[in-house]
Design an enzyme around this catalytic site. Structure first.
Site, PDB file in Angstrom:
ATOM      1  CE  LYS A 125      46.374  33.928 -18.561  1.00 49.25           C
ATOM      2  NZ  LYS A 125      46.828  35.225 -19.522  1.00 49.25           N
TER       3      LYS A 125
HETATM    4  P1  NAD Z   1      38.970  35.933 -27.311  1.00 48.97           P
HETATM    5  O1  NAD Z   1      38.231  34.646 -26.652  1.00 48.97           O
HETATM    6  O2  NAD Z   1      38.344  37.167 -26.906  1.00 48.97           O
HETATM    7  O3  NAD Z   1      39.188  35.554 -28.844  1.00 48.97           O
HETATM    8  C1  NAD Z   1      39.885  34.432 -29.379  1.00 48.97           C
HETATM    9  C2  NAD Z   1      39.471  34.407 -30.945  1.00 48.97           C
HETATM   10  O4  NAD Z   1      40.252  33.160 -31.475  1.00 48.97           O
HETATM   11  C3  NAD Z   1      38.233  33.986 -31.137  1.00 48.97           C
HETATM   12  O5  NAD Z   1      37.770  34.704 -32.177  1.00 48.97           O
HETATM   13  C4  NAD Z   1      38.204  32.660 -31.517  1.00 48.97           C
HETATM   14  O6  NAD Z   1      37.216  32.286 -32.464  1.00 48.97           O
HETATM   15  C5  NAD Z   1      39.499  32.348 -32.126  1.00 48.97           C
HETATM   16  N1  NAD Z   1      39.999  31.005 -32.368  1.00 48.97           N
HETATM   17  C6  NAD Z   1      39.896  30.076 -31.463  1.00 48.97           C
HETATM   18  N2  NAD Z   1      40.761  28.940 -32.110  1.00 48.97           N
HETATM   19  C7  NAD Z   1      40.910  29.334 -33.171  1.00 48.97           C
HETATM   20  C8  NAD Z   1      41.767  28.858 -34.517  1.00 48.97           C
HETATM   21  N3  NAD Z   1      42.193  27.680 -34.253  1.00 48.97           N
HETATM   22  N4  NAD Z   1      41.817  29.458 -35.538  1.00 48.97           N
HETATM   23  C9  NAD Z   1      41.579  30.969 -35.697  1.00 48.97           C
HETATM   24  N5  NAD Z   1      40.960  31.449 -34.569  1.00 48.97           N
HETATM   25  C10 NAD Z   1      40.691  30.685 -33.662  1.00 48.97           C
HETATM   26  O7  NAD Z   1      40.529  35.879 -26.918  1.00 48.97           O
HETATM   27  P2  NAD Z   1      41.447  37.027 -26.579  1.00 48.97           P
HETATM   28  O8  NAD Z   1      41.217  37.871 -25.267  1.00 48.97           O
HETATM   29  O9  NAD Z   1      41.268  37.898 -27.842  1.00 48.97           O
HETATM   30  O10 NAD Z   1      42.804  36.360 -26.440  1.00 48.97           O
HETATM   31  C11 NAD Z   1      43.482  35.853 -27.712  1.00 48.97           C
HETATM   32  C12 NAD Z   1      45.011  35.582 -27.313  1.00 48.97           C
HETATM   33  O11 NAD Z   1      45.349  36.755 -26.830  1.00 48.97           O
HETATM   34  C13 NAD Z   1      45.315  34.714 -26.134  1.00 48.97           C
HETATM   35  O12 NAD Z   1      46.202  33.746 -26.539  1.00 48.97           O
HETATM   36  C14 NAD Z   1      45.278  35.620 -24.793  1.00 48.97           C
HETATM   37  O13 NAD Z   1      46.103  34.648 -24.173  1.00 48.97           O
HETATM   38  C15 NAD Z   1      46.113  36.484 -25.539  1.00 48.97           C
HETATM   39  N6  NAD Z   1      46.056  37.785 -24.611  1.00 48.97           N
HETATM   40  C16 NAD Z   1      45.072  38.441 -24.477  1.00 48.97           C
HETATM   41  C17 NAD Z   1      44.876  39.350 -23.865  1.00 48.97           C
HETATM   42  C18 NAD Z   1      43.548  40.131 -23.479  1.00 48.97           C
HETATM   43  O14 NAD Z   1      43.887  41.343 -22.611  1.00 48.97           O
HETATM   44  N7  NAD Z   1      42.471  39.796 -24.047  1.00 48.97           N
HETATM   45  C19 NAD Z   1      46.128  40.031 -23.241  1.00 48.97           C
HETATM   46  C20 NAD Z   1      47.302  39.253 -23.485  1.00 48.97           C
HETATM   47  C21 NAD Z   1      47.265  38.266 -24.267  1.00 48.97           C
END
Ligand code: NAD
Length: 426
Positions: free
Chosen positions: A116
């Site tokens: 990461k």
């Molecule tokens: P992103 O940045 O696209 O979206 C994150 C979302 O969470 C945004 O809408 C933001 O406004 C919201 N957010 C932030 N703080 C918040 C809160 N306190 N309450 C409610 N909403 C809140 O990120 P993502 O890529 O969608 O990733 C989200 C999660 O999924 C992370 O934990 C990431 O590690 C995990 N993840 C992502 C992927 C991927 O392919 N993008 C893969 C595996 C895991």
């Protein structure tokens, strides 16, 4: 390592997320009766790199940012893991996420180890040019330890396909030729894969449907609440809604909305795009983000940051399934309480593995210069993640352990076996 050195080392990694990852690992390792030497090795990363990233801001002054790349284990193949841009990025958080990636890749049967990366910054206040300079300098700093056979980054919170394109270009400039396969989650036109953008959401959607089938819950009278409406949350919402699940509440960093009759996704998605938030969506009621989590629903999906489900709210959740889109959203004591309450948990290393599975497809396509169509990608993703779900469920039932423990044990066992077969160098 001596006791003192060990303590010092763990001190640098000291972070609630790292402690959680470690506790989850130790629980599975104890159950597996894991070799103590391997146990010691898995508790800390194989390699960590901390870098300083000086960039010129648009007003002319120079600001130095802190960045990391942590490589947890490479017994099964090159390292793989996303890059996060967020103000709370630390070495401990990055190391926790790298460890999770190791188990996740092993569980899905991918030939990768876990890694990461991250930069402590707020990408929302950086201009496009500043973001580009930051990304290029970060890539230059981690250049010695990344590469298609070495470590292949991908997007995570705060990064996107444009950031991946800059990483690919910077790496390629250093090498003197185009190296598409150094990074995944790129735009299609420069070697990205169809279906990558929605992949984590699709994997989550497939595992939720599998869980509903297992629990005999009818899909069309089910409801979902989603915390986080970014990449993962939005795509999961879209797919669930298209299959008849009513999405009744969503939140983002600015607030939350709720409508027990179901939100109109066809209108909500462009509304979020235009206004950059779900807040104020016409027809839905505003609700506090904390209260939203406690509303009755079939499936609750934390898809934002770690630690959303803790001991204070775990007793009040009224869902049947908790599907972890985010990494590490459930604290250890909350986990125990939810299992006692009979809530079916789809653990992060299984539920959100869709992203890295399609990243793997992208890497394979780039290496072969032969690209698959969208249907092939969707089918292969569904096949791999369904098989992983069934394996974890079978183990959970036969060994009478919860789904997280079953998933962790399966991933750890695979890495442990690779270590034992490869032996100790020198
Ligand atoms: P992103 O940045 O696209 O979206 C994150 C979302 O969470 C945004 O809408 C933001 O406004 C919201 N957010 C932030 N703080 C918040 C809160 N306190 N309450 C409610 N909403 C809140 O990120 P993502 O890529 O969608 O990733 C989200 C999660 O999924 C992370 O934990 C990431 O590690 C995990 N993840 C992502 C992927 C991927 O392919 N993008 C893969 C595996 C895991």
């Amino acid at each position: 390592m001596s006791e003192n050195e060990n303590r010092e080392w763990l001190g640098e990694l000291d972070h609630p997320e790292y402690k959680l990852a470690l506790a989850q690992f130790e629980r599975a390792a104890a159950r597996l009766n894991l070799d103590p030497n391997l146990c010691e090795r898995f508790k800390s990363p194989q390699r960590t790199l901390t870098v300083s990233i000086p960039i010129r801001r648009d007003d002319g002054h120079v600001e130095v940012f802190r960045g990391y790349r942590v490589q947890h284990d490479s017994a099964l193949g090159p390292f793989k893991g996303g890059i996060r841009y967020h103000p709370s990025v630390t070495l401990g958080e990055t190391a926790a996420l790298a460890m999770r990636m190791t188990w996740k890749c092993a569980l899905a049967g991918l030939p990768y180890g876990g890694a990461k990366g991250g930069v402590r910054c707020d990408p929302k206040i950086l201009s496009r040019n500043e973001l580009q300079r930051l990304t290029r300098r970060y890539t230059a700093e981690i250049f010695p330890i990344i590469g298609p056979d070495q470590d292949i980054p991908a997007p995570d919170v705060g990064t996107n396909e444009q950031v991946m394109a800059w990483i690919m270009d910077t790496y390629s400039q250093f090498k003197g030729y185009s190296v598409a396969e150094v990074v995944t989650g790129k735009p299609i036109s420069i070697g990205g894969s169809l279906g990558r953008e929605e992949a984590t959401g699709r994997g989550l959607f497939v595992t939720i449907l599998e869980a509903m089938r297992h629990l005999n819950l009818p899909v069309t009278s089910s409801t979902a609440i989603i915390q986080g409406f970014g990449n993962v949350g939005r795509h999961t919402a879209r797919m669930l809604s298209a299959h008849g699940v009513q999405v009744i509440g969503v939140s983002d960093s600015k607030g939350a909305i709720y409508d027990p009759r179901g939100l109109d996704l066809a209108r909500l998605l462009p509304y979020k795009e235009q206004t950059e938030s779900v807040v104020g969506f016409p027809g839905a009621d505003p609700i506090s983000p904390e209260d939203l989590l406690e509303q009755p629903c079939t499936v609750l999906i934390p898809a934002a940051l770690a630690g959303a489900i803790h001991i204070k709210n775990a007793g009040r959740l009224r869902c049947r399934i908790l599907a972890e889109g985010a990494n590490g959203p459930t604290n250890l004591d909350a986990d125990v309480l939810l299992n006692d309450r009979g809530i079916f948990i789809l653990p992060d290393i299984l539920a959100n593995a869709g992203g890295v599975i399609v990243s793997y497809f992208e890497w394979v396509q780039d290496l072969q210069n032969y690209f698959w169509n969208e249907k092939e990608i969707q089918n292969r993703l569904a096949e791999i993640i369904t098989e992983a779900f069934q394996r974890v469920l079978a183990r959970s039932l036969s060994e009478k352990v919860d789904m997280r423990l079953a998933a962790m044990m399966t991933g750890i066992e695979k890495i442990a076996s690779a270590h034992l077969l490869r032996g100790l160098y020198p």
